[in-house]
Motif scaffolding. Structure first.
Motif, PDB file in Angstrom:
ATOM      1  N   THR A  33       0.642  -1.024  -0.029  1.00 20.99           N
ATOM      2  CA  THR A  33       0.300  -0.464  -0.023  1.00 20.99           C
ATOM      3  C   THR A  33       1.005   1.263  -0.466  1.00 20.99           C
ATOM      4  O   THR A  33       1.883   1.205   0.787  1.00 20.99           O
ATOM      5  CB  THR A  33      -0.491   0.379   1.073  1.00 20.99           C
ATOM      6  N   VAL A  34       0.353   2.068  -0.551  1.00 23.49           N
ATOM      7  CA  VAL A  34       1.154   3.502  -1.056  1.00 23.49           C
ATOM      8  C   VAL A  34      -0.202   4.975  -0.684  1.00 23.49           C
ATOM      9  O   VAL A  34      -0.554   5.179  -0.714  1.00 23.49           O
ATOM     10  CB  VAL A  34       1.838   3.681  -1.651  1.00 23.49           C
ATOM     11  N   GLY A  35       0.354   5.431   0.856  1.00 22.90           N
ATOM     12  CA  GLY A  35      -0.197   6.770   1.127  1.00 22.90           C
ATOM     13  C   GLY A  35      -1.685   5.759   1.471  1.00 22.90           C
ATOM     14  O   GLY A  35      -3.049   7.088   0.825  1.00 22.90           O
ATOM     15  N   GLY A  36      -2.017   5.015   2.219  1.00 21.41           N
ATOM     16  CA  GLY A  36      -3.290   4.132   2.651  1.00 21.41           C
ATOM     17  C   GLY A  36      -3.951   3.248   1.553  1.00 21.41           C
ATOM     18  O   GLY A  36      -4.831   2.431   1.902  1.00 21.41           O
ATOM     19  N   ALA A  37      -3.915   3.649  -0.413  1.00 20.08           N
ATOM     20  CA  ALA A  37      -4.358   2.799  -1.337  1.00 20.08           C
ATOM     21  C   ALA A  37      -3.575   1.511  -1.350  1.00 20.08           C
ATOM     22  O   ALA A  37      -2.643   1.127  -1.443  1.00 20.08           O
ATOM     23  CB  ALA A  37      -4.198   3.549  -2.093  1.00 20.08           C
ATOM     24  N   HIS A  38      -4.249   0.351  -1.643  1.00 22.74           N
ATOM     25  CA  HIS A  38      -3.494  -0.520  -2.225  1.00 22.74           C
ATOM     26  C   HIS A  38      -3.225  -1.094  -3.491  1.00 22.74           C
ATOM     27  O   HIS A  38      -4.110  -0.145  -4.375  1.00 22.74           O
ATOM     28  CB  HIS A  38      -4.806  -2.060  -1.980  1.00 22.74           C
ATOM     29  N   LEU A  39      -1.943  -1.248  -3.627  1.00 21.47           N
ATOM     30  CA  LEU A  39      -1.782  -1.741  -5.139  1.00 21.47           C
ATOM     31  C   LEU A  39      -2.483  -2.680  -5.682  1.00 21.47           C
ATOM     32  O   LEU A  39      -2.172  -3.013  -6.912  1.00 21.47           O
ATOM     33  CB  LEU A  39      -0.113  -0.491  -5.043  1.00 21.47           C
ATOM     34  N   ALA A  40      -0.659  -3.348  -4.732  1.00 18.96           N
ATOM     35  CA  ALA A  40      -1.324  -5.158  -5.307  1.00 18.96           C
ATOM     36  C   ALA A  40      -0.654  -6.113  -3.969  1.00 18.96           C
ATOM     37  O   ALA A  40      -0.608  -6.010  -2.459  1.00 18.96           O
ATOM     38  CB  ALA A  40       0.043  -4.854  -6.060  1.00 18.96           C
ATOM     39  N   ASP A  41      -1.093  -7.516  -4.795  1.00 18.31           N
ATOM     40  CA  ASP A  41      -0.865  -8.639  -3.478  1.00 18.31           C
ATOM     41  C   ASP A  41       0.571  -9.358  -4.093  1.00 18.31           C
ATOM     42  O   ASP A  41       0.135  -9.670  -5.777  1.00 18.31           O
ATOM     43  CB  ASP A  41      -2.077  -9.613  -3.224  1.00 18.31           C
ATOM     44  N   ILE A  42       1.036  -9.886  -3.963  1.00 20.35           N
ATOM     45  CA  ILE A  42       2.317 -10.069  -4.094  1.00 20.35           C
ATOM     46  C   ILE A  42       3.076 -11.411  -3.613  1.00 20.35           C
ATOM     47  O   ILE A  42       3.375 -11.399  -2.347  1.00 20.35           O
ATOM     48  CB  ILE A  42       3.834  -9.318  -4.322  1.00 20.35           C
ATOM     49  N   VAL A  43       2.831 -12.389  -4.255  1.00 18.02           N
ATOM     50  CA  VAL A  43       3.908 -13.711  -3.331  1.00 18.02           C
ATOM     51  C   VAL A  43       4.972 -14.049  -3.990  1.00 18.02           C
ATOM     52  O   VAL A  43       5.941 -13.648  -4.251  1.00 18.02           O
ATOM     53  CB  VAL A  43       2.815 -15.471  -4.578  1.00 18.02           C
ATOM     54  N   ALA A  44       5.852 -13.767  -2.087  1.00 19.35           N
ATOM     55  CA  ALA A  44       6.972 -13.994  -1.756  1.00 19.35           C
ATOM     56  C   ALA A  44       7.613 -15.327  -2.768  1.00 19.35           C
ATOM     57  O   ALA A  44       7.125 -16.303  -0.943  1.00 19.35           O
ATOM     58  CB  ALA A  44       7.167 -14.165  -0.328  1.00 19.35           C
ATOM     59  N   ASP A  45       7.850 -15.235  -3.643  1.00 20.86           N
ATOM     60  CA  ASP A  45       8.443 -16.697  -3.893  1.00 20.86           C
ATOM     61  C   ASP A  45       9.637 -16.970  -4.300  1.00 20.86           C
ATOM     62  O   ASP A  45       9.663 -17.684  -5.232  1.00 20.86           O
ATOM     63  CB  ASP A  45       6.954 -17.783  -4.662  1.00 20.86           C
ATOM     64  N   ARG A  46      10.446 -16.122  -4.652  1.00 22.53           N
ATOM     65  CA  ARG A  46      11.617 -15.460  -5.616  1.00 22.53           C
ATOM     66  C   ARG A  46      12.512 -16.367  -4.435  1.00 22.53           C
ATOM     67  O   ARG A  46      12.827 -16.728  -3.415  1.00 22.53           O
ATOM     68  CB  ARG A  46      12.465 -14.439  -4.955  1.00 22.53           C
ATOM     69  N   PRO A  47      13.788 -17.263  -5.519  1.00 29.86           N
ATOM     70  CA  PRO A  47      15.014 -17.369  -4.546  1.00 29.86           C
ATOM     71  C   PRO A  47      15.686 -16.989  -3.503  1.00 29.86           C
ATOM     72  O   PRO A  47      15.993 -15.448  -3.862  1.00 29.86           O
ATOM     73  CB  PRO A  47      15.713 -18.528  -5.796  1.00 29.86           C
ATOM     74  N   ARG A  48      16.045 -16.869  -2.782  1.00 31.36           N
ATOM     75  CA  ARG A  48      16.681 -17.041  -1.481  1.00 31.36           C
ATOM     76  C   ARG A  48      17.949 -17.565  -1.205  1.00 31.36           C
ATOM     77  O   ARG A  48      17.988 -17.953  -0.350  1.00 31.36           O
ATOM     78  CB  ARG A  48      15.715 -15.544  -0.353  1.00 31.36           C
ATOM     79  N   ASN A  49      18.993 -17.301  -1.417  1.00 31.96           N
ATOM     80  CA  ASN A  49      19.982 -18.130  -1.018  1.00 31.96           C
ATOM     81  C   ASN A  49      20.208 -17.907   0.835  1.00 31.96           C
ATOM     82  O   ASN A  49      20.205 -18.669   1.574  1.00 31.96           O
ATOM     83  CB  ASN A  49      21.506 -17.946  -1.651  1.00 31.96           C
ATOM     84  N   ASP A  50      20.472 -16.804   1.585  1.00 36.12           N
ATOM     85  CA  ASP A  50      20.812 -16.299   2.225  1.00 36.12           C
ATOM     86  C   ASP A  50      19.248 -16.705   3.118  1.00 36.12           C
ATOM     87  O   ASP A  50      19.809 -17.484   4.661  1.00 36.12           O
ATOM     88  CB  ASP A  50      20.522 -15.034   2.358  1.00 36.12           C
ATOM     89  N   PHE A  68       7.020  -0.624  -9.509  1.00 43.40           N
ATOM     90  CA  PHE A  68       5.411   0.099  -9.365  1.00 43.40           C
ATOM     91  C   PHE A  68       5.076   0.630 -10.979  1.00 43.40           C
ATOM     92  O   PHE A  68       5.944   0.504 -11.652  1.00 43.40           O
ATOM     93  CB  PHE A  68       5.840   1.752  -8.503  1.00 43.40           C
ATOM     94  N   PRO A  69       3.733   0.668 -11.480  1.00 41.62           N
ATOM     95  CA  PRO A  69       3.197   0.619 -12.413  1.00 41.62           C
ATOM     96  C   PRO A  69       4.005   2.108 -12.883  1.00 41.62           C
ATOM     97  O   PRO A  69       4.078   2.141 -14.318  1.00 41.62           O
ATOM     98  CB  PRO A  69       1.537   0.946 -12.448  1.00 41.62           C
ATOM     99  N   GLU A  70       4.004   2.851 -11.705  1.00 40.77           N
ATOM    100  CA  GLU A  70       4.532   3.893 -12.644  1.00 40.77           C
ATOM    101  C   GLU A  70       5.739   4.683 -11.371  1.00 40.77           C
ATOM    102  O   GLU A  70       4.445   4.239 -10.228  1.00 40.77           O
ATOM    103  CB  GLU A  70       3.281   5.906 -12.586  1.00 40.77           C
TER     104      GLU A  70
END
Length: 410
Positions: A33-50, A68-70
């Motif tokens: 969210t940015v400024g209280g406005a919901h922008l997106a839901d993102i699945v946290a599924d990227r590889p992280r070796n750490d 961000f779209p813009e």
């Protein structure tokens, strides 16, 4: 037990990780969210070796990146929150304030005219840009002619007034400050390119950020320092052009006027970033008349022109919703008719007297650049030129525009 971290935040993207040690195989979803406005839901599924090396989070595929779209506007602060989507609770360090760029003054509404930008090194008495914003075929050439006659305003008086230095430097600014794209843009092994084009800076990437032991200094360099300097350089180059032009015309101009890049938002925002203060004149015109002019001037099909103007109408409605103090919206029809209230309001907004066309200059512009025989004939031309089916389509699809800007739908 859930955990997470926002590793990087800029006006273009946010990245980090989110995982649950008690459910290590589960891919969590985070909300942005940015400024209280919901922008997106993102699945946290990227590889992280750490994360994988810790042994607490399974295979470690719990990273996320959101572009961000813009890019977030540089002229204001942004409150960015990254939360667990399942219950809305922020990540442990999921709340961040992204501060406005240094060139924009605090203590004033975004875009409001103000004093000298001393913190950006802008000298007192600097010229203020007047940006003329509108879709094509909406009267920008006519308005530029009116502005150019004012003693306090300088413009490159070459009809149809297509000297657009701000738009040019805005495009260059975007390329020079965008993150690396080694596949589609510039690769470090091919910096010479074809000798004519410069792509995104290939060293603005996580790969080369590893030259620093900590991410903060390099992130600040690319996200703040370099854009600030480039914007200041562009400002000085543009302003110097118009100072020389004003001297050539014998004017003591406080403003310079340019057409914008139609409704291109990055150009509009770049103007404010580079100059701090700006005056933006936005022209709206009955889109049915614009449709007639568009088809006549560009030889476009009705469907192609209609699609383009539908998009333009949505952009104009969005500009209206911005409600910025440095934006003034005027109607084409009032301008070409010399409406007294229209010119009084525009003059008050600029602090400069703008007079309607009292001679034949407007007629000359129409003979050279218009698709009607006169300014008067350009108003409500759609009634006699559009087929009934297209009129009905306009009434249906553009109803919101008609209501917002006071045009009859029938």
């Amino acid at each position: 037990m859930r955990g997470g971290h926002v590793d990087s935040l800029s006006r273009r993207a946010v990245s980090g990780w989110a995982a649950d040690a008690e459910r290590p195989a589960l891919r969590l979803t985070v909300s942005i969210t940015v400024g209280g406005a919901h922008l997106a839901d993102i699945v946290a599924d990227r590889p992280r070796n750490d994360l994988a090396s810790l042994g607490r989070f399974g295979d470690g595929r719990h990273g996320f990146v959101y572009n961000f779209p813009e890019p977030l506007a540089a002229d204001r602060d942004h409150e960015v929150v990254v939360s667990f989507a399942e219950d809305g609770k922020p990540l442990p360090n999921g709340r961040h304030t992204l501060a406005r760029a240094q060139g924009f003054p605090r203590g004033a509404a975004p875009g409001a005219a103000g004093g000298p930008r001393t913190e950006a090194g802008r000298p007192a008495g600097s010229m203020t840009p007047i940006l003329v914003t509108a879709p094509g075929r909406s009267g920008t050439t006519l308005l530029m002619g009116l502005l150019a006659r004012a003693p306090d305003i300088v413009a490159a008086e070459l009809v149809p007034y297509e000297v657009r230095l701000i738009s040019y430097h805005a495009a260059a600014f975007h390329v020079l400050t965008a993150p690396a794209d080694l596949e589609r843009s510039t690769h470090p092994d091919r910096l010479e390119g074809d000798g004519f084009h410069v792509g995104f800076n290939p060293f603005h990437s996580p790969q080369y950020a590893q030259a620093f032991r900590a991410p903060g200094p390099v992130r600040d360099y690319f996200d703040q320092f370099a854009p600030d300097r480039l914007a200041a350089c562009a400002r000085d180059l543009i302003e110097q052009f118009y100072r020389r032009l004003a001297r050539d015309k014998g004017k003591q101009a406080k403003f310079f006027a340019e057409k914008g890049n139609n409704l291109h938002k990055p150009t509009r925002m770049f103007t404010r970033r580079a100059f701090g203060r700006a005056r933006e004149l936005v022209i709206v015109r009955d889109p049915r008349d614009v449709l007639c002019s568009h088809m006549a001037y560009f030889s476009s099909s009705a469907d192609k022109a209609f699609t383009q103007l539908t998009h333009a109408g949505k952009q104009l409605l969005a500009i209206r919703e911005e409600a910025r103090e440095d934006i003034h919206i005027l109607r084409y029809e009032d301008m070409v008719r010399g409406d007294e209230a229209c010119f009084a309001a525009m003059s008050a907004f600029l602090g400069v007297s703008i007079e309607p066309d009292a001679g034949d200059k407007g007629q000359e512009v129409f003979r050279r650049h218009g698709t009607s025989v006169s300014p008067e004939a350009s108003v409500a031309r759609w009634r006699g030129q559009l087929p009934e089916a297209l009129k009905a389509r306009c009434a249906s699809d553009w109803a919101d525009f008609f209501v917002a800007f006071g045009y009859p739908s029938d």
